[in-house]
Write an enzyme that holds these catalytic residues in place. Structure first.
Site, PDB file in Angstrom:
ATOM      1  N   ASN A   9      75.474  64.976  41.524  1.00 46.58           N
ATOM      2  CA  ASN A   9      76.494  65.812  40.901  1.00 46.58           C
ATOM      3  C   ASN A   9      77.779  65.002  40.880  1.00 46.58           C
ATOM      4  O   ASN A   9      78.448  64.865  41.894  1.00 46.58           O
ATOM      5  CB  ASN A   9      76.673  67.114  41.695  1.00 46.58           C
ATOM      6  CG  ASN A   9      77.743  68.009  41.095  1.00 46.58           C
ATOM      7  OD1 ASN A   9      78.278  67.702  40.016  1.00 46.58           O
ATOM      8  ND2 ASN A   9      78.058  69.094  41.778  1.00 46.58           N
ATOM      9  N   LYS A  11      80.481  65.691  39.486  1.00 45.19           N
ATOM     10  CA  LYS A  11      81.678  66.544  39.424  1.00 45.19           C
ATOM     11  C   LYS A  11      82.650  65.952  38.387  1.00 45.19           C
ATOM     12  O   LYS A  11      82.198  65.414  37.375  1.00 45.19           O
ATOM     13  CB  LYS A  11      82.299  66.688  40.814  1.00 45.19           C
ATOM     14  CG  LYS A  11      81.252  67.138  41.855  1.00 45.19           C
ATOM     15  CD  LYS A  11      81.815  67.565  43.181  1.00 45.19           C
ATOM     16  CE  LYS A  11      80.688  67.985  44.097  1.00 45.19           C
ATOM     17  NZ  LYS A  11      81.147  68.513  45.373  1.00 45.19           N
ATOM     18  N   HIS A  97      77.624  76.477  41.213  1.00 44.38           N
ATOM     19  CA  HIS A  97      78.141  75.601  42.272  1.00 44.38           C
ATOM     20  C   HIS A  97      79.300  76.312  42.970  1.00 44.38           C
ATOM     21  O   HIS A  97      80.083  77.023  42.330  1.00 44.38           O
ATOM     22  CB  HIS A  97      78.605  74.265  41.676  1.00 44.38           C
ATOM     23  CG  HIS A  97      78.877  73.253  42.733  1.00 44.38           C
ATOM     24  ND1 HIS A  97      80.044  73.268  43.468  1.00 44.38           N
ATOM     25  CD2 HIS A  97      78.130  72.236  43.230  1.00 44.38           C
ATOM     26  CE1 HIS A  97      79.990  72.285  44.364  1.00 44.38           C
ATOM     27  NE2 HIS A  97      78.844  71.648  44.241  1.00 44.38           N
ATOM     28  N   GLU A  99      82.079  75.335  43.918  1.00 43.29           N
ATOM     29  CA  GLU A  99      83.403  75.035  43.358  1.00 43.29           C
ATOM     30  C   GLU A  99      83.684  75.919  42.143  1.00 43.29           C
ATOM     31  O   GLU A  99      84.815  76.338  41.917  1.00 43.29           O
ATOM     32  CB  GLU A  99      83.497  73.540  43.007  1.00 43.29           C
ATOM     33  CG  GLU A  99      83.609  72.694  44.271  1.00 43.29           C
ATOM     34  CD  GLU A  99      82.985  71.311  44.173  1.00 43.29           C
ATOM     35  OE1 GLU A  99      82.735  70.824  43.071  1.00 43.29           O
ATOM     36  OE2 GLU A  99      82.738  70.725  45.254  1.00 43.29           O
ATOM     37  N   GLU A 169      73.715  74.814  49.512  1.00 40.92           N
ATOM     38  CA  GLU A 169      74.859  73.954  49.828  1.00 40.92           C
ATOM     39  C   GLU A 169      75.862  74.725  50.682  1.00 40.92           C
ATOM     40  O   GLU A 169      76.672  75.492  50.139  1.00 40.92           O
ATOM     41  CB  GLU A 169      75.556  73.500  48.542  1.00 40.92           C
ATOM     42  CG  GLU A 169      74.686  72.685  47.624  1.00 40.92           C
ATOM     43  CD  GLU A 169      75.531  71.809  46.690  1.00 40.92           C
ATOM     44  OE1 GLU A 169      75.293  70.605  46.659  1.00 40.92           O
ATOM     45  OE2 GLU A 169      76.429  72.346  46.014  1.00 40.92           O
ATOM     46  N   GLY A 175      81.702  67.736  50.864  1.00 43.88           N
ATOM     47  CA  GLY A 175      82.841  66.829  50.813  1.00 43.88           C
ATOM     48  C   GLY A 175      83.577  66.683  52.140  1.00 43.88           C
ATOM     49  O   GLY A 175      84.671  66.134  52.187  1.00 43.88           O
ATOM     50  N   SER A 215      77.345  66.664  51.942  1.00 39.84           N
ATOM     51  CA  SER A 215      77.459  65.401  52.674  1.00 39.84           C
ATOM     52  C   SER A 215      76.113  64.713  52.917  1.00 39.84           C
ATOM     53  O   SER A 215      75.884  64.132  53.970  1.00 39.84           O
ATOM     54  CB  SER A 215      78.221  65.608  53.988  1.00 39.84           C
ATOM     55  OG  SER A 215      79.540  66.060  53.721  1.00 39.84           O
TER      56      SER A 215
HETATM   57  P1  13P Z   1      79.148  66.030  48.751  1.00 38.95           P
HETATM   58  O1  13P Z   1      77.813  65.331  48.744  1.00 38.95           O
HETATM   59  O2  13P Z   1      80.272  65.191  48.295  1.00 38.95           O
HETATM   60  O3  13P Z   1      79.393  66.730  50.068  1.00 38.95           O
HETATM   61  O4  13P Z   1      79.034  67.211  47.648  1.00 38.95           O
HETATM   62  C1  13P Z   1      77.959  68.067  47.689  1.00 38.95           C
HETATM   63  C2  13P Z   1      77.957  68.860  46.454  1.00 38.95           C
HETATM   64  O5  13P Z   1      78.805  69.710  46.234  1.00 38.95           O
HETATM   65  C3  13P Z   1      76.910  68.580  45.465  1.00 38.95           C
HETATM   66  O6  13P Z   1      76.878  69.553  44.468  1.00 38.95           O
END
Ligand code: 13P
Length: 253
Positions: A9, A11, A97, A99, A169, A175, A215
Site C-alpha cells: 500500500n 498510500k 483502510h 486512514e 490492521e 506506521g 509495521s
Molecule cells: P505500515 O506498514 O507503514 O505500518 O502501514 C500499514 C498499512 O497501513 C498498510 O495498509
C-alpha cells in the site's frame, strides 16, 4: 492452500518516476510466484495503468486501487468508481483502510456499498478492519472487529464472500514501528475466521485470506506469515523500499 498475498500500500507516496523504478527494482528480483502466492500493488490512481502494464507479463502480480467511491456513478467530482477501475482491468481494490475511515469519515455502511460495487465489477476488495489503541487497551478488540465485518460484509451470500480478502490492521501498529506479536496476530486472525465460520461455515471461512497489516517489515514478515491464520500482509512503509518488499514477498508461505 489458501491464497497468500503480499500487498503493497503505497498510500500517498512516490512520484510517478519513483513508482516506476520501485516496480522495476522489485520485478528485477524475478521472484516467480506459484499458484497460491500473489503480490499486489495498491498505487495512487494516476499510476494504475503504468503499474498494470509493468506487471502484465508477470504471473500473480496485480495492480490495485487504494479506494473507490461508494456510489455507482454521478456528480462526485474527483472520485473514482469501481466500474471505472474494472474498465481499466484493475482486479483489486483496498476498501475501508483505517486512514480513510478516519480522515474521510467512511462508515461500515458506506463500506458495504463499496464492497458490493467492487464485487459487481469483478474486483476483489481487500477489506480492512482493525481496532484503535483504546479498544485494544480495554480488551474489546474482538467485538470491535467482528462488528466491522458484520456491518460491511455479512449481507453477502456465501458464494460471494469467498471472493473477498480481509486485512486485519490494528491502528496502533500502523506506521508506528509497533507490530502485533505473532501471538496477538494469530489470536485475532483465528477469531475473525471463527466469526466468518459461525455465519458461513468452516469451508468458506477457510478459503478467505486474512492479511496482517501494521509495521510489517523485512525482518518480521516471515514470523508473522508463519502463523496458520495469517495469509500474508498489507504493507505500508516497507513496501516503498524495493529490497524490503522483495523480502516480504519471499516470506509468503
Ligand atoms: P505500515 O506498514 O507503514 O505500518 O502501514 C500499514 C498499512 O497501513 C498498510 O495498509
Amino acid at each position: 492452500m489458501r491464497k497468500q498475498i503480499a500487498a503493497a500500500n503505497w498510500k500517498m507516496n512516490c512520484t510517478f518516476q519513483q513508482g516506476e523504478k520501485l516496480l522495476d527494482d522489485i520485478l528485477g528480483a524475478e521472484i516467480g510466484l506459484s499458484a497460491h502466492r500473489f503480490a499486489v500493488f495498491a498505487v495512487p490512481y494516476p499510476y494504475l495503468l503504468m503499474t498494470r502494464s509493468e506487471l502484465e507479463e508477470e504471473q500473480n502480480y496485480y495492480a490495485a486501487a487504494q479506494n473507490c467511491h461508494h456510489k455507482k456513478a454521478g456528480a462526485f467530482t474527483g472520485e473514482v468508481s469501481a466500474e471505472m477501475l474494472h474498465s481499466m482491468n484493475i482486479n483489486y481494490c483496498v476498501v475501508g483502510h483505517s486512514e480513510r475511515r478516519e480522515f474521510n469519515a467512511e462508515t461500515n455502511a458506506m463500506l458495504a456499498d463499496k464492497v458490493n460495487l467492487c464485487l459487481e465489477n469483478h474486483i476483489t476488495p481487500i477489506f480492512c478492519c482493525g481496532e484503535p489503541l483504546a479498544i485494544r487497551e480495554a480488551g474489546t478488540q474482538n467485538d470491535y472487529v467482528a462488528t466491522q465485518l458484520k456491518e460491511s460484509l455479512f449481507h453477502l451470500p456465501g458464494v460471494t464472500i469467498k471472493n473477498i480478502v480481509i486485512a486485519y490492521e490494528p491502528i496502533w501498529a500502523i506506521g508506528t514501528g509497533k507490530t502485533a506479536s505473532t501471538e496477538q496476530a494469530q489470536e485475532i486472525h483465528h477469531y475473525l475466521r471463527s466469526v466468518i465460520a459461525a455465519q458461513y461455515g468452516e469451508a468458506i471461512a477457510n478459503e478467505i485470506p486474512i492479511l496482517y497489516g501494521g509495521s510489517v517489515k523485512a525482518n518480521n514478515a516471515k514470523e508473522l506469515f508463519s502463523c496458520p491464520d495469517v495469509d500474508g500482509g498489507l504493507v505500508g512503509g516497507a513496501s516503498l523500499v524495493a529490497a524490503d518488499f522483495i523480502e516480504i514477498i519471499k516470506a509468503l508461505k
